[in-house]
Design an enzyme around this catalytic site. Structure first.
Site, PDB file in Angstrom:
ATOM      1  N   GLU A  97       0.837  -1.206   0.000  1.00  0.00           N
ATOM      2  CA  GLU A  97       0.000   0.000   0.000  1.00  0.00           C
ATOM      3  C   GLU A  97       0.869   1.253   0.000  1.00  0.00           C
ATOM      4  O   GLU A  97       2.003   1.233   0.464  1.00  0.00           O
ATOM      5  CB  GLU A  97      -0.865   0.017   1.271  1.00  0.00           C
ATOM      6  CG  GLU A  97      -2.348  -0.113   1.062  1.00  0.00           C
ATOM      7  CD  GLU A  97      -3.026   0.982   0.254  1.00  0.00           C
ATOM      8  OE1 GLU A  97      -2.409   1.571  -0.656  1.00  0.00           O
ATOM      9  OE2 GLU A  97      -4.187   1.240   0.535  1.00  0.00           O
ATOM     10  N   ASP A  98       0.323   2.334  -0.501  1.00  0.00           N
ATOM     11  CA  ASP A  98       1.032   3.603  -0.455  1.00  0.00           C
ATOM     12  C   ASP A  98       0.972   4.212   0.947  1.00  0.00           C
ATOM     13  O   ASP A  98       1.972   4.639   1.489  1.00  0.00           O
ATOM     14  CB  ASP A  98       0.460   4.592  -1.493  1.00  0.00           C
ATOM     15  CG  ASP A  98      -1.061   4.730  -1.427  1.00  0.00           C
ATOM     16  OD1 ASP A  98      -1.713   4.060  -0.594  1.00  0.00           O
ATOM     17  OD2 ASP A  98      -1.619   5.516  -2.220  1.00  0.00           O
ATOM     18  N   ASP A 101      -3.892   5.120   6.511  1.00  0.00           N
ATOM     19  CA  ASP A 101      -4.433   6.344   7.093  1.00  0.00           C
ATOM     20  C   ASP A 101      -5.483   5.969   8.147  1.00  0.00           C
ATOM     21  O   ASP A 101      -5.140   5.642   9.275  1.00  0.00           O
ATOM     22  CB  ASP A 101      -4.998   7.174   5.926  1.00  0.00           C
ATOM     23  CG  ASP A 101      -5.464   8.555   6.326  1.00  0.00           C
ATOM     24  OD1 ASP A 101      -5.059   9.047   7.389  1.00  0.00           O
ATOM     25  OD2 ASP A 101      -6.253   9.163   5.569  1.00  0.00           O
ATOM     26  N   PHE A 150      -1.704  16.005   4.317  1.00  0.00           N
ATOM     27  CA  PHE A 150      -2.126  15.392   3.062  1.00  0.00           C
ATOM     28  C   PHE A 150      -0.936  15.394   2.111  1.00  0.00           C
ATOM     29  O   PHE A 150      -0.399  16.437   1.775  1.00  0.00           O
ATOM     30  CB  PHE A 150      -3.328  16.106   2.451  1.00  0.00           C
ATOM     31  CG  PHE A 150      -3.913  15.297   1.324  1.00  0.00           C
ATOM     32  CD1 PHE A 150      -4.746  14.224   1.592  1.00  0.00           C
ATOM     33  CD2 PHE A 150      -3.580  15.568   0.003  1.00  0.00           C
ATOM     34  CE1 PHE A 150      -5.246  13.435   0.561  1.00  0.00           C
ATOM     35  CE2 PHE A 150      -4.076  14.790  -1.032  1.00  0.00           C
ATOM     36  CZ  PHE A 150      -4.919  13.722  -0.754  1.00  0.00           C
ATOM     37  N   ARG A 163       0.600  12.333  -9.096  1.00  0.00           N
ATOM     38  CA  ARG A 163       1.099  10.977  -8.848  1.00  0.00           C
ATOM     39  C   ARG A 163       2.522  10.792  -9.352  1.00  0.00           C
ATOM     40  O   ARG A 163       3.301  10.035  -8.794  1.00  0.00           O
ATOM     41  CB  ARG A 163       0.235   9.932  -9.578  1.00  0.00           C
ATOM     42  CG  ARG A 163      -1.109   9.701  -8.962  1.00  0.00           C
ATOM     43  CD  ARG A 163      -1.705   8.410  -9.518  1.00  0.00           C
ATOM     44  NE  ARG A 163      -3.146   8.366  -9.362  1.00  0.00           N
ATOM     45  CZ  ARG A 163      -3.772   7.958  -8.252  1.00  0.00           C
ATOM     46  NH1 ARG A 163      -3.093   7.567  -7.208  1.00  0.00           N
ATOM     47  NH2 ARG A 163      -5.091   7.950  -8.194  1.00  0.00           N
TER      48      ARG A 163
END
Ligand code: IMP
Ligand code: MG
Length: 172
Positions: A97-98, A101, A150, A163
């Site tokens: 996963e990036d 959160d 963010f 991205r």
């Protein structure tokens, strides 16, 4: 949106990705590993990570889910958009996963993938924002723990943009 600042530069990213790959390499030795890239955010991380794992039995597969209602806040609901092509039964799986959160996405993924009876299932996330957790998730490999900001770049987006930045940035 205000100014875009660098949070983690390209060199720091590559050094950490290399360390994670070495760790994974040691943990699995020459056993087969299926790296499950969670699209789209984890695509840059997964390819860089996979290139640094010296093991000829690394298999790549992809899944697409989205949990975001608005651009920056989870809706708490996961929308399942693309399934794996591999049968993971009896095989070693690492979900890549990036960012972890709220935990909603990975909690959901662990749930559905465990039901397919893999031999083992681990989580590797590039970033972890522990302050925002709503669902507890046990992670095995973490690149960087970050504050509640963010972030964009290296796969992560704001409304599909940013991205392709080679580093991780945040807005200030
Ligand atoms: P969770 O379900 O809340 O843990 O959210 C995980 C997903 O939300 C990640 O895979 C990202 O796609 C997205 N996400 C969470 N935080 C950020 C961020 O700071 N920037 C970009 N995407 C994010
Ligand atoms: Mg994602």
């Amino acid at each position: 949106m205000k100014d875009l600042k660098v949070l983690i530069n390209e060199k720091e990213l590559m050094e950490r990705v290399n360390e994670l790959a070495n760790q994974i390499e040691k943990d699995y030795l020459d056993e087969e590993i299926i790296l499950i890239c969670i699209l789209k955010g984890a695509v840059y991380f997964t390819t860089d990570l996979s290139k640094r794992i010296n093991n000829n039995k690394v298999v790549l597969d992809f899944m697409k889910v989205s949990s975001y209602g608005s651009a920056t806040e989870t809706s708490g609901k996961v929308d399942f958009q693309l399934d794996l092509s591999e049968d993971i039964k009896g095989r070693n799986v690492i979900i890549v996963e990036d960012i972890l959160d709220s935990g909603v996405t990975l909690h959901y993924l662990i749930n559905i993938l465990s039901k397919r009876n893999p031999k083992s299932i681990k989580i590797c996330t590039l970033l972890d924002k522990p302050e925002r957790r709503r669902k507890q998730v046990k992670v095995d490999y973490v690149g960087f723990e970050i504050k509640d900001k963010f972030v964009v770049g290296y796969g992560m987006d704001y409304n599909e943009h940013y991205r392709n930045l080679p580093y991780i940035g945040y807005f200030e």
